[in-house]
Design a protein around this motif. Structure first.
Motif, PDB file in Angstrom:
ATOM      1  N   CYS A  57       0.786  -1.234   0.000  1.00  0.00           N
ATOM      2  CA  CYS A  57       0.000   0.000   0.000  1.00  0.00           C
ATOM      3  C   CYS A  57       0.818   1.284   0.000  1.00  0.00           C
ATOM      4  N   THR A  58       1.904   1.298   0.726  1.00  0.00           N
ATOM      5  CA  THR A  58       2.638   2.550   0.904  1.00  0.00           C
ATOM      6  C   THR A  58       4.121   2.332   0.668  1.00  0.00           C
ATOM      7  N   ILE A  59       4.871   3.403   0.745  1.00  0.00           N
ATOM      8  CA  ILE A  59       6.322   3.295   0.669  1.00  0.00           C
ATOM      9  C   ILE A  59       6.825   2.703   1.977  1.00  0.00           C
ATOM     10  N   LEU A  60       7.654   1.672   1.874  1.00  0.00           N
ATOM     11  CA  LEU A  60       8.187   0.992   3.052  1.00  0.00           C
ATOM     12  C   LEU A  60       9.370   1.787   3.597  1.00  0.00           C
ATOM     13  N   ARG A  61       9.136   2.474   4.715  1.00  0.00           N
ATOM     14  CA  ARG A  61      10.169   3.317   5.288  1.00  0.00           C
ATOM     15  C   ARG A  61      10.864   2.664   6.484  1.00  0.00           C
ATOM     16  N   THR A  62      10.229   1.687   7.100  1.00  0.00           N
ATOM     17  CA  THR A  62      10.810   1.029   8.269  1.00  0.00           C
ATOM     18  C   THR A  62      10.786  -0.482   8.081  1.00  0.00           C
TER      19      THR A  62
END
Length: 103
Positions: free
Chosen positions: A22-27
């Motif tokens: 769904c989103t940008i994987l930042r962690t």
């Protein structure tokens, strides 16, 4: 998808993909290690047992000579394809059995 010639004649292989849906994987990205850079001295054997299976897995002790990688800020349209399992020593044209390292 056509597999590289090094994979022909193997008896079994399992591949996986990793992607954030769904989103940008930042962690917490999935880290993978080039198994050619891991010395046997840094593999720690452990039992893996269930009601139907008894086997052995290995934990990797970190060493600065190992090559680790991950995808920073992975987007939903980027995937990481990696090998979970491959039988046979011929898989990577190596005398070592195949080691698949991922966390």
């Amino acid at each position: 998808m056509k597999l590289p010639s090094a994979w022909t004649g193997t008896t079994g292989s399992a591949f996986s993909t990793a992607s954030d849906l769904c989103t940008i994987l930042r962690t917490s990205p999935l880290a993978t290690c080039d198994y050619y850079t891991v010395s046997d001295d840094y593999l720690k054997a452990a039992d893996r047992a269930s009601r139907k299976y008894v086997g052995e897995i290995y934990y990797v002790q970190y060493n600065e000579n190992q090559t680790w990688c991950w995808i920073s800020n992975q987007t939903p349209d980027e995937i990481l394809l990696f090998v979970n399992f491959a039988s046979g020593k011929e898989v990577f044209n190596s005398n070592q059995s195949c080691r698949i390292l991922h966390f």
